[in-house]
Design an enzyme around this catalytic site. Structure first.
Site, short mmCIF file in Angstrom:
data_model
loop_
_atom_site.label_atom_id
_atom_site.label_comp_id
_atom_site.label_asym_id
_atom_site.label_seq_id
_atom_site.Cartn_x
_atom_site.Cartn_y
_atom_site.Cartn_z
N GLY A 130 -3.22 1.72 -1.18
CA GLY A 130 -1.84 2.00 -1.58
C GLY A 130 -1.89 2.63 -2.95
N GLU A 131 -1.10 2.13 -3.85
CA GLU A 131 -1.09 2.66 -5.21
C GLU A 131 -1.41 1.50 -6.15
OE1 GLU A 131 -0.88 6.00 -5.65
OE2 GLU A 131 -1.54 5.34 -7.61
N SER A 132 -2.61 1.53 -6.72
CA SER A 132 -3.07 0.39 -7.51
C SER A 132 -2.17 0.12 -8.71
CB SER A 132 -4.52 0.60 -7.94
OG SER A 132 -4.66 1.79 -8.66
N HIS A 136 -10.52 3.77 4.23
CA HIS A 136 -9.55 2.91 4.94
C HIS A 136 -10.06 2.52 6.33
CE1 HIS A 136 -5.78 3.22 2.46
NE2 HIS A 136 -6.48 4.21 1.93
N ILE A 149 -8.30 8.59 1.61
CA ILE A 149 -6.97 9.07 1.22
C ILE A 149 -6.83 8.93 -0.29
CG2 ILE A 149 -4.47 8.79 1.52
CD1 ILE A 149 -5.14 7.40 4.23
N ARG A 150 -6.76 10.04 -0.98
CA ARG A 150 -6.70 10.02 -2.46
C ARG A 150 -7.65 8.95 -3.01
NH1 ARG A 150 -2.73 9.90 -5.73
NH2 ARG A 150 -1.49 8.28 -4.79
N CYS A 176 -9.82 0.78 -0.97
CA CYS A 176 -9.21 1.85 -1.77
C CYS A 176 -8.48 1.29 -3.00
CB CYS A 176 -8.32 2.69 -0.86
SG CYS A 176 -8.23 4.38 -1.42
N GLU A 189 -9.20 0.22 8.22
CA GLU A 189 -8.12 -0.26 9.09
C GLU A 189 -7.43 0.90 9.82
OE1 GLU A 189 -7.91 0.22 5.92
OE2 GLU A 189 -5.90 0.93 5.38
N ARG A 201 -10.48 6.71 -10.40
CA ARG A 201 -9.35 6.91 -9.48
C ARG A 201 -9.17 8.39 -9.13
NH1 ARG A 201 -4.21 4.90 -11.93
NH2 ARG A 201 -3.48 5.21 -9.82
#
Ligand code: GLN
Length: 200
Positions: free
Chosen positions: A56-58, A178, A142-143, A87, A180, A114
């Site tokens: 997600g967004e840490s 990821h 993803i990013r 991630c 999952e 990051r």
């Protein structure tokens, strides 16, 4: 061996739902964790056998964690209990975070950069051999961050361009991709095996 574990999935933000699906498909019980109490359980009894910290967004997750003492509770939890970060989750577990630097749980002896792959190639699906048994593994980035330093106690189970992307240190597992989002449950199964060995 049955995976009859109860595994928490940190559900403050990000890609937690797909983890629940994979865990359930492997026979584990998934429990969404949104508060420090849900992490530690009532009466000092641990509510979960292990924890997944999703992508997600840490930075956003960190903001949520800095409320209600959640950061400190989580830091004590991950110091002793099997935890798997993917991630953004891996970023939060790292000892040192760069680009830019931010606070982290320091449970895993790595330095992580990051958004390390730039804008053009920030997302990619690769299939590569790993130290896991069986076929090469599909890895969805993803990013993604990049692990630029791994301490002597850290084992690399897969790499991308020579940098580790799946690492293990004692009871901590982390992936910069990821798992999952792929159909292959081997990385989650690896986490179950880690929980099983830890409880012995
Ligand atoms: N770029 C995100 C961060 O820095 C991580 C991306 C992800 O979790 N897929 O937190």
């Amino acid at each position: 061996m049955p995976n009859s574990f109860t595994i928490g999935v940190l559900a403050l933000q990000g890609a937690y739902a797909a983890h629940v699906k994979t865990l359930t498909s492997l026979g584990a019980t998934a429990k969404l964790i949104r508060t420090p109490d849900e992490l530690t359980g009532a009466n000092g009894l641990p509510a979960i056998d292990g924890l997944i910290m999703p992508g997600g967004e840490s930075t956003t997750m960190l903001k949520f964690l800095e409320h209600h003492n959640f950061f400190d509770t989580l830091q004590s939890f991950v110091a002793t209990t099997p935890t798997f970060g993917t991630c953004a989750g891996a970023i939060l577990l790292a000892k040192d975070v760069e680009h830019p630097s931010q606070r982290s749980l320091a449970a895993l002896d790595i330095t992580i950069e990051r958004n390390a792959y730039g804008r053009q190639i920030d997302s990619a699906i690769l299939t590569a051999p790993t130290r896991l048994e069986g076929d090469p593994l599909e890895m969805v980035f993803i990013r993604a961050p990049r692990i630029t330093r791994a301490g002597p106690g850290v084992e690399a189970l897969a790499t991308r361009d020579g940098f580790p992307v799946l690492v293990c240190q004692g009871h901590i597992l982390a992936a910069t991709f990821h798992p999952e989002l792929s159909q292959d449950p081997r990385v989650h199964q690896l986490f179950m095996n880690l929980i099983r060995n830890h409880s012995r």
